[in-house]
Design a protein around this motif. Sequence first.
Motif, short mmCIF file in Angstrom:
data_model
loop_
_atom_site.label_atom_id
_atom_site.label_comp_id
_atom_site.label_asym_id
_atom_site.label_seq_id
_atom_site.Cartn_x
_atom_site.Cartn_y
_atom_site.Cartn_z
N ASP A 46 0.67 -1.17 -0.18
CA ASP A 46 -0.38 0.18 -0.16
C ASP A 46 1.00 1.53 -0.20
OD1 ASP A 46 0.20 -0.16 2.55
OD2 ASP A 46 -0.74 0.39 3.82
N ASP A 47 1.66 0.96 0.47
CA ASP A 47 3.29 2.10 0.29
C ASP A 47 3.23 2.98 -1.94
OD1 ASP A 47 3.44 2.53 2.73
OD2 ASP A 47 5.14 1.24 2.85
N THR A 49 2.72 2.54 -5.40
CA THR A 49 1.34 2.23 -6.62
C THR A 49 2.34 1.56 -8.32
OG1 THR A 49 0.03 4.28 -6.07
CG2 THR A 49 -0.24 3.87 -8.78
N LYS A 102 -1.62 -7.09 -4.74
CA LYS A 102 -2.23 -6.13 -4.12
C LYS A 102 -1.96 -4.67 -3.91
CE LYS A 102 -1.22 -9.33 -0.03
NZ LYS A 102 -0.59 -10.11 1.25
N ILE A 103 -0.95 -4.01 -4.99
CA ILE A 103 -0.48 -3.35 -5.09
C ILE A 103 -1.33 -2.58 -6.17
CG2 ILE A 103 1.57 -1.62 -6.52
CD1 ILE A 103 3.31 -3.78 -5.51
N PRO A 104 -2.05 -1.37 -5.77
CA PRO A 104 -2.93 -0.43 -6.68
C PRO A 104 -1.96 -0.21 -8.12
CG PRO A 104 -3.00 0.47 -4.76
CD PRO A 104 -1.80 -0.30 -4.78
#
Length: 115
Positions: A46-47, A49, A102-104
Amino acid sequence: MEKPSEMNTLSNIMEKLRLKGLDDEFTLSDHGKLQSPKTQKIYNPDDLTIIKTFRFEGESDPSDSSVLYLMEDAAGNMGYVIDAFGAYSNHEGPAFDDFLKKIPVTDRDEQELFK
């Protein structure tokens, strides 16, 4: 009449990134997170993109396929990860794939990235 698009190779994209100062190749740490060798910063999914994904295929051998993920953190720092594609992945086990999922993802225009 439309101009044909330039064929990109992995080395071509790597050189463009280098020229823009975006040559920070993130690696999967022992803790199962991505780490920047330049800054030693450790990233959770979540850190980051994923702002662009480049896929490359070998001319005749599927094992030559690779993918480059260009990523950005909240502060605008960019780095990338390169992996062999599919069954030929450079990473054993599911940890790397699970982390990436899990990475946008957004998709920035390549011309915008390299102007």
